[in-house]
Enzyme design. Structure first.
Site, PDB file in Angstrom:
ATOM      1  N   LYS A 294     -18.704  -9.800  -5.392  1.00 45.26           N
ATOM      2  CA  LYS A 294     -18.678  -9.622  -6.857  1.00 45.26           C
ATOM      3  C   LYS A 294     -18.992 -10.909  -7.629  1.00 45.26           C
ATOM      4  O   LYS A 294     -19.537 -10.853  -8.726  1.00 45.26           O
ATOM      5  CB  LYS A 294     -17.312  -9.083  -7.285  1.00 45.26           C
ATOM      6  CG  LYS A 294     -17.078  -7.636  -6.863  1.00 45.26           C
ATOM      7  CD  LYS A 294     -15.733  -7.165  -7.356  1.00 45.26           C
ATOM      8  CE  LYS A 294     -15.539  -5.692  -7.103  1.00 45.26           C
ATOM      9  NZ  LYS A 294     -14.331  -5.174  -7.767  1.00 45.26           N
TER      10      LYS A 294
ATOM     11  N   ASP B  77     -14.959  -2.417 -14.648  1.00 45.61           N
ATOM     12  CA  ASP B  77     -13.517  -2.265 -14.387  1.00 45.61           C
ATOM     13  C   ASP B  77     -12.705  -2.328 -15.679  1.00 45.61           C
ATOM     14  O   ASP B  77     -11.699  -1.624 -15.807  1.00 45.61           O
ATOM     15  CB  ASP B  77     -13.021  -3.359 -13.425  1.00 45.61           C
ATOM     16  CG  ASP B  77     -13.258  -2.987 -11.968  1.00 45.61           C
ATOM     17  OD1 ASP B  77     -13.468  -1.791 -11.686  1.00 45.61           O
ATOM     18  OD2 ASP B  77     -13.230  -3.894 -11.107  1.00 45.61           O
TER      19      ASP B  77
HETATM   20  P1  NAP Z   1      -7.975 -10.077  -5.045  1.00 40.57           P
HETATM   21  O1  NAP Z   1      -8.980 -10.736  -5.905  1.00 40.57           O
HETATM   22  O2  NAP Z   1      -8.001 -10.270  -3.568  1.00 40.57           O
HETATM   23  O3  NAP Z   1      -6.510 -10.484  -5.591  1.00 40.57           O
HETATM   24  C1  NAP Z   1      -5.361 -10.040  -4.941  1.00 40.57           C
HETATM   25  C2  NAP Z   1      -4.159 -10.351  -5.805  1.00 40.57           C
HETATM   26  O4  NAP Z   1      -3.007  -9.734  -5.220  1.00 40.57           O
HETATM   27  C3  NAP Z   1      -3.840 -11.851  -5.906  1.00 40.57           C
HETATM   28  O5  NAP Z   1      -3.387 -12.117  -7.209  1.00 40.57           O
HETATM   29  C4  NAP Z   1      -2.733 -12.014  -4.861  1.00 40.57           C
HETATM   30  O6  NAP Z   1      -1.861 -13.083  -5.133  1.00 40.57           O
HETATM   31  C5  NAP Z   1      -1.989 -10.729  -5.063  1.00 40.57           C
HETATM   32  N1  NAP Z   1      -1.163 -10.350  -3.912  1.00 40.57           N
HETATM   33  C6  NAP Z   1      -1.578 -10.009  -2.668  1.00 40.57           C
HETATM   34  N2  NAP Z   1      -0.522  -9.672  -1.898  1.00 40.57           N
HETATM   35  C7  NAP Z   1       0.593  -9.819  -2.678  1.00 40.57           C
HETATM   36  C8  NAP Z   1       1.973  -9.639  -2.473  1.00 40.57           C
HETATM   37  N3  NAP Z   1       2.464  -9.213  -1.291  1.00 40.57           N
HETATM   38  N4  NAP Z   1       2.826  -9.869  -3.494  1.00 40.57           N
HETATM   39  C9  NAP Z   1       2.362 -10.276  -4.710  1.00 40.57           C
HETATM   40  N5  NAP Z   1       1.046 -10.476  -4.971  1.00 40.57           N
HETATM   41  C10 NAP Z   1       0.171 -10.252  -3.968  1.00 40.57           C
HETATM   42  O7  NAP Z   1      -8.030  -8.481  -5.244  1.00 40.57           O
HETATM   43  P2  NAP Z   1      -8.525  -7.665  -6.522  1.00 40.57           P
HETATM   44  O8  NAP Z   1      -9.954  -7.358  -6.378  1.00 40.57           O
HETATM   45  O9  NAP Z   1      -8.053  -8.360  -7.735  1.00 40.57           O
HETATM   46  O10 NAP Z   1      -7.759  -6.265  -6.319  1.00 40.57           O
HETATM   47  C11 NAP Z   1      -6.350  -6.172  -6.448  1.00 40.57           C
HETATM   48  C12 NAP Z   1      -5.925  -4.726  -6.203  1.00 40.57           C
HETATM   49  O11 NAP Z   1      -6.468  -3.877  -7.221  1.00 40.57           O
HETATM   50  C13 NAP Z   1      -6.413  -4.145  -4.873  1.00 40.57           C
HETATM   51  O12 NAP Z   1      -5.387  -3.345  -4.323  1.00 40.57           O
HETATM   52  C14 NAP Z   1      -7.588  -3.290  -5.269  1.00 40.57           C
HETATM   53  O13 NAP Z   1      -7.784  -2.189  -4.392  1.00 40.57           O
HETATM   54  C15 NAP Z   1      -7.124  -2.780  -6.628  1.00 40.57           C
HETATM   55  N6  NAP Z   1      -8.233  -2.408  -7.495  1.00 40.57           N
HETATM   56  C16 NAP Z   1      -8.259  -1.132  -7.955  1.00 40.57           C
HETATM   57  C17 NAP Z   1      -9.267  -0.747  -8.788  1.00 40.57           C
HETATM   58  C18 NAP Z   1      -9.284   0.669  -9.288  1.00 40.57           C
HETATM   59  O14 NAP Z   1     -10.328   1.112  -9.746  1.00 40.57           O
HETATM   60  N7  NAP Z   1      -8.173   1.383  -9.228  1.00 40.57           N
HETATM   61  C19 NAP Z   1     -10.275  -1.648  -9.173  1.00 40.57           C
HETATM   62  C20 NAP Z   1     -10.211  -2.956  -8.698  1.00 40.57           C
HETATM   63  C21 NAP Z   1      -9.183  -3.325  -7.847  1.00 40.57           C
HETATM   64  P3  NAP Z   1      -2.162 -14.566  -4.543  1.00 40.57           P
HETATM   65  O15 NAP Z   1      -3.073 -15.203  -5.535  1.00 40.57           O
HETATM   66  O16 NAP Z   1      -0.812 -15.174  -4.484  1.00 40.57           O
HETATM   67  O17 NAP Z   1      -2.779 -14.379  -3.183  1.00 40.57           O
END
Ligand code: NAP
Length: 284
Positions: free
Chosen positions: A71, A107
């Site tokens: 991305k 998004d």
């Molecule tokens: P990302 O860039 O990898 O970021 C992950 C985030 O989650 C970071 O802030 C990380 O914190 C935090 N995290 C991971 N494990 C954790 C835990 N056990 N406790 C607290 N915080 C934790 O991922 P992303 O792209 O932002 O996506 C995040 C989530 O949103 C995913 O589950 C994804 O599937 C979902 N999502 C859904 C949609 C939708 O359309 N519904 C769209 C986009 C994303 P650290 O910085 O401390 O590692």
């Protein structure tokens, strides 16, 4: 499946890509609207992303979704970057226009559309929002909430420096909240969004005590595998309106489909059922 020579073709580029629900969603719409088109998953290694992305116009693609881990790279490689993608720092949708590639991020509008569906009475002026996470999804949610006019957007992330970086990029009304203060911050919030990956099947639940949550707080979880995350189940037990991640997943797909295939697609109950069944079936 036979694809005609006149078919419009779009794709999703990711690595890995097998988990992506985008082919299911776009395939459903192509069938529903009887469009001569195809949507295919393309597993593209990070080291091949530039070549694959830049080849989209030459191969006749109408465009593509861009997913993890490409991305940010899409932003660098595109000819034109929409302001919303630039602000978020990531692109999830590419559109081929006269041999040039424009990228955007759907998004943020997808999140707001899902919020409007799930909580039609929510008004941005109602009060503060607490966003958990500081990755790409959190950045899209923060951009959406600021643009919608939320007076205070509190951001808390396990790795605090990332929340501080995010808040520095966006400025007011975003404010970083230390991770240890997330539970007390929840007491001030009228909207809680889990934009972290905590709660995903196979991983730890979000570590957030809900005892201070007001029943009028709307709780959104972006995680969609599972749909009923422990956070949403806990919030429901406190009387809160809850919104799962499926709505955003479906809404974010609409703009790409419209741009590539020329039809503004509807989110039907049958589509929700089909994606829900797929999520249940493929639970890791
Ligand atoms: P990302 O860039 O990898 O970021 C992950 C985030 O989650 C970071 O802030 C990380 O914190 C935090 N995290 C991971 N494990 C954790 C835990 N056990 N406790 C607290 N915080 C934790 O991922 P992303 O792209 O932002 O996506 C995040 C989530 O949103 C995913 O589950 C994804 O599937 C979902 N999502 C859904 C949609 C939708 O359309 N519904 C769209 C986009 C994303 P650290 O910085 O401390 O590692």
């Amino acid at each position: 499946m036979i694809i005609s020579g006149r078919a419009k073709v779009a794709a999703v580029l990711g690595w890995p890509v097998a988990h992506s629900r985008s082919p299911l969603i776009h395939g459903y719409w192509l069938e529903m609207y009887a469009i001569d088109g195809a949507y295919i998953p393309l597993a593209v290694r990070p080291e091949h992303f530039t070549a694959a992305f830049r080849a989209l116009p030459k191969l006749g693609f109408a465009g593509a979704n861009i997913t993890v881990p490409h991305k940010e790279a899409a932003l660098r490689e595109a000819d034109v970057v929409d302001p919303i993608a630039r602000r978020i720092g990531a692109a999830n949708t590419a559109i081929v226009e006269d041999d040039r590639i424009r990228v955007t991020n759907t998004d943020a509008p997808g999140f707001l559309a899902s919020l409007a569906d799930g909580a039609p009475n929510w008004r941005s002026a109602t009060g503060a929002a607490l966003v958990i996470g500081a990755g790409g999804a959190a950045r899209a949610v923060v951009a959406a909430l600021i643009d919608a006019g939320v007076p205070e957007v509190l951001v808390s992330n396990r790795t605090e420096a990332r929340a501080e970086d995010l808040v520095r990029d966006f400025g007011r009304p975003a404010r970083a909240i230390p991770w240890v203060e997330r539970t007390s911050a929840l007491g001030q919030a009228r909207l809680l969004v889990n934009a972290s990956s905590a709660g995903l099947t196979g991983g730890p639940s979000l570590d957030l005590a809900l005892d201070r949550i007001a029943p009028e707080t709307i709780v959104v979880d972006l995680v969609y595998d599972p749909l009923a995350t422990p956070l949403l189940q806990g919030a429901r037990a406190h009387g809160c309106v809850t919104i799962d991640g499926l709505g955003m997943l479906l809404h974010q797909a609409r703009a790409g489909f419209k741009a590539w295939f020329g039809v503004e697609p509807a989110i039907t109950a049958a589509l929700r059922d089909r994606v829900t069944a797929n999520i249940e079936r493929t639970r890791r």
